[in-house]
Design an enzyme around this catalytic site. Structure first.
Site, mmCIF file in Angstrom:
data_model
loop_
_atom_site.group_PDB
_atom_site.id
_atom_site.type_symbol
_atom_site.label_atom_id
_atom_site.label_comp_id
_atom_site.label_asym_id
_atom_site.label_seq_id
_atom_site.Cartn_x
_atom_site.Cartn_y
_atom_site.Cartn_z
ATOM 1 N N ALA A 264 0.831 -1.215 0.000
ATOM 2 C CA ALA A 264 0.000 0.000 0.000
ATOM 3 C C ALA A 264 0.860 1.257 0.000
ATOM 4 C CB ALA A 264 -0.912 -0.018 1.226
ATOM 5 N N GLY B 197 1.984 2.829 -2.853
ATOM 6 C CA GLY B 197 1.849 3.599 -4.096
ATOM 7 C C GLY B 197 1.112 4.919 -3.897
ATOM 8 N N ARG C 110 -4.226 9.215 -9.740
ATOM 9 C CA ARG C 110 -5.381 9.353 -10.637
ATOM 10 C C ARG C 110 -6.706 9.515 -9.895
ATOM 11 N NH1 ARG C 110 -4.819 4.493 -14.685
ATOM 12 N NH2 ARG C 110 -3.234 3.800 -13.208
ATOM 13 N N ASP D 108 -5.245 -2.021 -2.894
ATOM 14 C CA ASP D 108 -6.260 -1.376 -3.743
ATOM 15 C C ASP D 108 -7.049 -2.387 -4.574
ATOM 16 O OD1 ASP D 108 -4.235 -2.133 -5.427
ATOM 17 O OD2 ASP D 108 -3.992 -0.197 -6.410
ATOM 18 N N ASN E 3 -8.006 2.549 -9.795
ATOM 19 C CA ASN E 3 -7.018 3.623 -9.905
ATOM 20 C C ASN E 3 -7.656 5.001 -9.949
ATOM 21 O OD1 ASN E 3 -4.610 2.000 -10.056
ATOM 22 N ND2 ASN E 3 -5.417 1.290 -12.010
HETATM 23 C C1 UD1 Z 1 2.153 -4.786 -10.781
HETATM 24 C C2 UD1 Z 1 2.908 -6.003 -11.313
HETATM 25 C C3 UD1 Z 1 2.231 -6.475 -12.606
HETATM 26 C C4 UD1 Z 1 0.773 -6.798 -12.335
HETATM 27 C C5 UD1 Z 1 0.079 -5.601 -11.729
HETATM 28 C C6 UD1 Z 1 -1.321 -5.950 -11.301
HETATM 29 C C7 UD1 Z 1 5.204 -5.710 -10.638
HETATM 30 C C8 UD1 Z 1 6.552 -5.323 -11.055
HETATM 31 N N1 UD1 Z 1 4.261 -5.643 -11.559
HETATM 32 O O1 UD1 Z 1 2.205 -3.763 -11.740
HETATM 33 O O2 UD1 Z 1 2.895 -7.627 -13.093
HETATM 34 O O3 UD1 Z 1 0.133 -7.192 -13.544
HETATM 35 O O4 UD1 Z 1 0.794 -5.155 -10.551
HETATM 36 O O5 UD1 Z 1 -1.978 -4.800 -10.912
HETATM 37 O O6 UD1 Z 1 5.001 -6.107 -9.520
HETATM 38 N N2 UD1 Z 1 3.429 -0.737 -4.606
HETATM 39 C C9 UD1 Z 1 4.176 -0.503 -3.478
HETATM 40 N N3 UD1 Z 1 5.439 -0.009 -3.627
HETATM 41 C C10 UD1 Z 1 5.967 0.255 -4.828
HETATM 42 C C11 UD1 Z 1 5.200 0.019 -5.978
HETATM 43 C C12 UD1 Z 1 3.933 -0.495 -5.843
HETATM 44 O O7 UD1 Z 1 3.721 -0.730 -2.367
HETATM 45 O O8 UD1 Z 1 7.118 0.718 -4.874
HETATM 46 C C13 UD1 Z 1 2.096 -1.256 -4.450
HETATM 47 C C14 UD1 Z 1 1.042 -0.284 -4.937
HETATM 48 O O9 UD1 Z 1 0.579 0.545 -3.885
HETATM 49 C C15 UD1 Z 1 -0.057 -1.193 -5.440
HETATM 50 C C16 UD1 Z 1 0.692 -2.416 -5.911
HETATM 51 O O10 UD1 Z 1 1.932 -2.394 -5.253
HETATM 52 O O11 UD1 Z 1 -0.923 -1.589 -4.411
HETATM 53 C C17 UD1 Z 1 0.847 -2.466 -7.404
HETATM 54 O O12 UD1 Z 1 1.499 -1.321 -7.845
HETATM 55 P P1 UD1 Z 1 1.240 -0.742 -9.307
HETATM 56 O O13 UD1 Z 1 2.230 0.330 -9.546
HETATM 57 O O14 UD1 Z 1 -0.171 -0.446 -9.474
HETATM 58 O O15 UD1 Z 1 1.509 -2.023 -10.198
HETATM 59 P P2 UD1 Z 1 2.541 -2.244 -11.307
HETATM 60 O O16 UD1 Z 1 3.903 -2.221 -10.709
HETATM 61 O O17 UD1 Z 1 2.247 -1.382 -12.448
HETATM 62 CA CA CA Z 2 -1.542 -1.232 -11.213
#
Ligand code: UD1
Ligand code: CA
Length: 499
Positions: free
Chosen positions: A15, A17, A21, A118, A243
Site C-alpha cells: 500500500a 503507491g 489518478r 487497492d 485507480n
Molecule cells: C504490478 C505487477 C504487474 C501486475 C500488476 C497488477 C510488478 C513489477 N508488476 O504492476 O505484473 O500485472 O501489478 O496490478 O510487480 N506498490 C508498493 N510499492 C511500490 C510500488 C507499488 O507498495 O514501490 C504497491 C502499490 O501501492 C499497489 C501495488 O503495489 O498496491 C501495485 O502497484 P502498481 O504500480 O499499481 O503495479 P505495477 O507495478 O504497475
Molecule cells: Ca496497477
C-alpha cells in the site's frame, strides 16, 4: 473459513503507491465502498486467512494511511518502504519490518502471501484456494492469474511449452509477441518464505522503469529449481484494482451486487437489488425484507422478520425482530422487537426504542431511551430524554433540551399521557401515570398521577369579526352561522353526532 493447515506465516499487503489518478487529498486506498476503505477490504480478506503475521507496507501519505490502518484494528504491522521503488522492494521492506517486530534476524519459513491494498473485492476464500494449491503442490511460488480480453498495462504470464510458468514480463518491458499474451499477473501470490527472502536479494532495478520488480522472483525461483505455478481465476473482479473514481464506482457496484445476492441467498428478500445498497459489514437474519431505495451501512443489523424501507438509510442501527422501519434516516439507534418507525422519521445517535414502541411521522429523536410499548406517533422532537413504558406522547410534543449553553434531560414515567403540543422545558420530570393538557409548557416537575395545565383560560371576544373585519368572507360566514343559531341548530348537531 480457513482450516489451520492453510494458515500462512504472513500476509504482506502492499500500500505504498501514490494513486494520483484519484485526484484527491485522501490517499487512494482510503477511498471507500461497501462500508470499508479499499485497504479495509484488503486487510479484512487477509486477516480472514488468520496468518501469524499481517503486514501493511506504506510510504505515500504515510501518516494518514498508517493511522487509518491502526484504526482498523486488524493487528497489522506497519512497514515503511524506503526510496527504492518497486513491488519487490516493498515486499523486502515488509519482510524486514516483520523480522524487526520479531526481535531481530530469524529465518522466516512457511508461506508468505502478497496482496495489494487497492484490490477490494478479493476474498478470503480466493486467498485460501491460492494457499491451499501452493502448499499441496509444494510450490516455490504460486501466482494468481486471470485471462483478460484487454491485458494492456499488466505483467504477462510467460509459460513454457509444457504449460509450466517460467516468469512474468512487465507490459513496459514486453516484446510485441509477449504483449499478445492475455494471461495477466494479478499481483497476488503465495511464496515459500525462504525462496522469497533469498530471491529478493538478487532482484535488481535493471528494467525500463528502474524498479525492483517482485515479478522477477518467479524466474529466480525457477532457476534455483523451485516449482512455479499459477492459479487461474475466471472471476476478474477479485483481481481488479481501482485507480480512479470511475473504476472505484464500478468495483463498488459489483461489490454491492455480490453483497445483496449473498443476503438474498441467506434468507433476505430484496425487492429491488438495483436500488439497494448493503455494506459488507451489515448483518441480516433470515426472513428480513429490504424494500426499494434502502441503504444499510456500517454495523446495521436486521433481526428476523424485520421490514426496512422503502427509501430508508440506516447506519449502525440495530433493528429488532419483526420491527418495521419505513422511509427513515437513522444512525446509531436501536429499535426494539416489534417496534414501528416512520414514515419520515429521523433517528439520531443514542435513540433506543423499546419493544412494540413507535416513533412516527416527522419525529426527530436523539439520545433518548423509550420504554416498551411507548409511542411518539406524530410530529415532534425527543432529545436527551428517558421515557418509561406504555406512555403515549401526544402530537407535536417537544423536549426543549438546550438552554443555549447546556443540554438537559427530560424524564417521563410510565403510562403517561401527554396532550398535543406539550413542551418539556428540561431539566424536568413527569411522574408515572401523569397527564398534560394541550399546549402545556411543562417547566416544573409533574407528580405521578397529576394533570399539568399551563395555558391561560380561553376568552372569546364575541362579535369581534363583525366589528373588526366587516364585509370579509369570514364576517359573511359568521353572519350565516348566526342565522342558523337557535333551537334547530342544536338539533342538527345532535343529528350529526348520531351518524
Ligand atoms: C504490478 C505487477 C504487474 C501486475 C500488476 C497488477 C510488478 C513489477 N508488476 O504492476 O505484473 O500485472 O501489478 O496490478 O510487480 N506498490 C508498493 N510499492 C511500490 C510500488 C507499488 O507498495 O514501490 C504497491 C502499490 O501501492 C499497489 C501495488 O503495489 O498496491 C501495485 O502497484 P502498481 O504500480 O499499481 O503495479 P505495477 O507495478 O504497475
Ligand atoms: Ca496497477
Amino acid at each position: 473459513m480457513p482450516t489451520p493447515d492453510v494458515r500462512p506465516t504472513a500476509v504482506i499487503v502492499l500500500a505504498a503507491g501514490a494513486g494520483t489518478r484519484m485526484k484527491s487529498r485522501t490517499p487512494k486506498i482510503m477511498h471507500g465502498m461497501g462500508g470499508r476503505s479499499m485497504i479495509g477490504h484488503a486487510l479484512a480478506a487477509a486477516a480472514g486467512l488468520e496468518p501469524e503475521h499481517l503486514v501493511a507496507v506504506v510510504r505515500h501519505q504515510r501518516e494518514k494511511v498508517s493511522a487509518h490502518i491502526d484504526q482498523l484494528k486488524t493487528g497489522a504491522i506497519i512497514a515503511d518502504q524506503d526510496e527504492v521503488p518497486g513491488t519487490g522492494r516493498a515486499v523486502e521492506c515488509g519482510l524486514e519490518a516483520l523480522s524487526a517486530a520479531q526481535g531481530g534476524p530469524s529465518v522466516l519459513t512457511g508461506t508468505v502471501v502478497v496482496t495489494y491494498g487497492d484490490v477490494p473485492l478479493l476474498t478470503t476464500e480466493m486467498l485460501t484456494e491460492l494457499v491451499r494449491s501452493h502448499e499441496s503442490e509444494a510450490n516455490a511460488v504460486t501466482v494468481l492469474t486471470a485471462v483478460l480480453d484487454d491485458a494492456a498495462g499488466y505483467g504477462r504470464i510467460i509459460r513454457a511449452d509444457d504449460g509450466s510458468v517460467t516468469g512474468i514480463v512487465e507490459h513496459k518491458d514486453a516484446s510485441p509477441a509477449q504483449r499478445a499474451i492475455r494471461e495477466i499477473n494479478s499481483g497476488i501470490y503465495a511464496f515459500d518464505a525462504e525462496v522469497l527472502t533469498r530471491a529478493l536479494t538478487q532482484v535488481t532495478t535493471e528494467n525500463v522503469q528502474g524498479e525492483k520488480y517482485l515479478t522477477d522472483v518467479l524466474a529466480l525461483a525457477r532457476a534455483e529449481g523451485g516449482r512455479v505455478a499459477a492459479v487461474v481465476t475466471d472471476d476478474r473482479w477479485q483481481v481488479e484494482g481501482a485507480n480512479d473514481r470511475v473504476q472505484l464506482q464500478a468495483l463498488s457496484a459489483e461489490l454491492n451486487r455480490r453483497t445483496v445476492a449473498a443476503a438474498m441467498r441467506a434468507g433476505t428478500t430484496v425487492v429491488d437489488p438495483a436500488s439497494t445498497w448493503i455494506d459488507a459489514t451489515v448483518t441480516l437474519e433470515e426472513d428480513t425484507t429490504v424494500l426499494p431505495g434502502t441503504q444499510l451501512h456500517g454495523a446495521t443489523h436486521l433481526g428476523r422478520d424485520a421490514v426496512v424501507g422503502p427509501d430508508t438509510t440506516l447506519t449502525d442501527v440495530r433493528v429488532g425482530e419483526g420491527a418495521t422501519v419505513t422511509r427513515t434516516h437513522g444512525s446509531g439507534a436501536q429499535i426494539g422487537d416489534g417496534a414501528t418507525v416512520g414514515p419520515f422519521t429521523y433517528l439520531r445517535p443514542g435513540t433506543q426504542l423499546g419493544s412494540d414502541g413507535k416513533i412516527g411521522a416527522f419525529y426527530e429523536t436523539k439520545n433518548v431511551t423509550i420504554g416498551r410499548g411507548s409511542k411518539l406517533s406524530h410530529l415532534g422532537y425527543a432529545g436527551d430524554a428517558t421515557i418509561g413504558e406504555h406512555t403515549n406522547i401526544g402530537c407535536g410534543n417537544i423536549t426543549a433540551n438546550y438552554d443555549g449553553e447546556n443540554k438537559h434531560r427530560t424524564v417521563i414515567g410510565s403510562h403517561v399521557r401527554t396532550a398535543s403540543n406539550t413542551v418539556f422545558v428540561a431539566p424536568v420530570e413527569v411522574g408515572d401515570g401523569a397527564y398534560t393538557g394541550a399546549g402545556a409548557v411543562v417547566r416544573k416537575d409533574v407528580p405521578a398521577g397529576a394533570l399539568a395545565l399551563s395555558v391561560a383560560p380561553q376568552r372569546n371576544a364575541d362579535g369581534w369579526v363583525e366589528t373588526r373585519r366587516p364585509g370579509s368572507a369570514a364576517a359573511q360566514a359568521a353572519a350565516q352561522a348566526g342565522d342558523a343559531t337557535g333551537p334547530d341548530r342544536a338539533e342538527r348537531h345532535t343529528d350529526s353526532e348520531k351518524q
